[in-house]
Motif scaffolding. Structure first.
Motif, mmCIF file in Angstrom:
data_model
loop_
_atom_site.group_PDB
_atom_site.id
_atom_site.type_symbol
_atom_site.label_atom_id
_atom_site.label_comp_id
_atom_site.label_asym_id
_atom_site.label_seq_id
_atom_site.Cartn_x
_atom_site.Cartn_y
_atom_site.Cartn_z
ATOM 1 N N SER A 72 0.830 -1.210 0.000
ATOM 2 C CA SER A 72 0.000 0.000 0.000
ATOM 3 C C SER A 72 0.862 1.257 0.000
ATOM 4 O O SER A 72 0.553 2.223 -0.715
ATOM 5 N N VAL A 148 -5.988 -0.055 -1.082
ATOM 6 C CA VAL A 148 -5.683 1.088 -0.215
ATOM 7 C C VAL A 148 -4.640 1.989 -0.868
ATOM 8 O O VAL A 148 -4.752 3.220 -0.844
ATOM 9 N N ASN A 152 -5.084 5.921 -1.910
ATOM 10 C CA ASN A 152 -4.181 6.888 -1.280
ATOM 11 C C ASN A 152 -3.315 7.614 -2.305
ATOM 12 O O ASN A 152 -2.932 8.773 -2.100
ATOM 13 N N TRP A 166 -3.013 10.244 6.904
ATOM 14 C CA TRP A 166 -3.181 8.790 6.847
ATOM 15 C C TRP A 166 -2.188 8.076 7.765
ATOM 16 O O TRP A 166 -2.537 7.104 8.433
ATOM 17 N N THR A 170 -3.597 5.692 10.836
ATOM 18 C CA THR A 170 -3.319 4.251 10.842
ATOM 19 C C THR A 170 -2.210 3.853 11.814
ATOM 20 O O THR A 170 -1.769 2.706 11.806
ATOM 21 N N SER A 228 -11.538 -4.310 -0.555
ATOM 22 C CA SER A 228 -10.390 -4.045 -1.428
ATOM 23 C C SER A 228 -10.830 -3.561 -2.801
ATOM 24 O O SER A 228 -10.270 -2.590 -3.343
ATOM 25 N N LEU A 231 -12.320 0.062 -2.677
ATOM 26 C CA LEU A 231 -11.254 1.058 -2.547
ATOM 27 C C LEU A 231 -10.468 1.193 -3.855
ATOM 28 O O LEU A 231 -10.120 2.303 -4.273
#
Length: 249
Positions: A72, A148, A152, A166, A170, A228, A231
């Motif tokens: 990611s 993700v 992003n 972010w 996280t 998944s 996103l």
């Protein structure tokens, strides 16, 4: 495919070719994290939630998480990393995303196989392993990282502050993904909340392949896959619409 392969080779030479040790650091970094925390927790708690080896218990939770995170993070920076090349018509944003996804996925798989194989050999693990949940958890971690990372990539390109936000949001993810414990050990309210964390499902599926007596009844591969894909679709829509603005920013 030729463009994607060229980008993969470029990143391999950039990331590993100029660093002393090269690919060795890809193995030594997660190995060091696993060893240090396994030794530390083994001094505090006599036995892990599953089995008798903290080393194996921690590795089966940490490696899928590390795979997701590395993929990611790499995909999220795909456009910035390949920005000069994206000015050429032959190279698209999708090529940059796929190149980083493929390289980091293959690297993470090799690292996981080497580390888990080495740990099993060291501790003398004799239980029958089930490859199906192992492969399933690995695939889910890869596609979740891609989803993700793609979203992003778009958000951080449109809103530069998003990358910092972010990383802060996280920060607790390490403690909320079932790395140091199993889902069944949690109180009811924590289980209700953490069920929505896709990484909790992935760690449970992975451990069910190493511990024959453990069945992660709560784990839903369809839920992880659905999150998944949603996103990923959002990220692709945003990148398809705004990639030129991101490149020119």
């Amino acid at each position: 495919m030729r463009t994607v392969l060229a980008l993969v080779l470029r990143e391999m030479s950039t990331r590993y070719g100029r660093t002393p040790g090269g690919y060795a650091w890809s193995i030594l970094e997660p190995l060091g994290a696993i060893l240090v925390l396994s030794i530390g927790f083994s001094l505090l708690i006599r036995t892990p939630s599953l089995g008798h080896s903290f080393l194996l218990f921690y590795a089966t939770g940490y490696l899928p998480f590390d795979m997701y995170q590395s993929i990611s993070n790499a995909v999220a920076r795909a456009i910035n990393f390949s920005r000069p090349l994206l000015l050429y018509p032959a190279v698209t944003w999708l090529d940059a995303v796929l190149a980083r996804f493929l390289l980091n996925s293959l690297t993470s798989v090799v690292v996981s196989v080497l580390l888990l194989g080495g740990i099993l050999a060291v501790i003398g693990h004799r239980a029958t392993l089930d490859m199906v949940p192992m492969v399933e958890a690995t695939g889910l971690a890869m596609i979740l990282g891609l989803g993700v990372g793609t979203l992003n990539c778009a958000l951080s390109g449109l809103f530069p502050i998003w990358e910092v936000a972010w990383s802060i949001i996280t920060r607790p993810l390490f403690l909320a993904s079932g790395i140091l414990y199993i889902y069944e050990d949690l109180p009811e309210i924590a289980r209700t909340i953490l069920w929505f964390n896709p990484l909790m499902h992935i760690s449970g599926i992975m451990r069910s392949g190493f511990y024959p007596t453990y069945v992660a009844t709560y784990a839903s591969p369809l839920y992880v896959l659905g999150v998944s894909l949603v996103l990923m679709a959002l990220g692709q829509v945003l990148l398809g619409r705004y990639h030129r603005e991101i490149l020119n920013a």
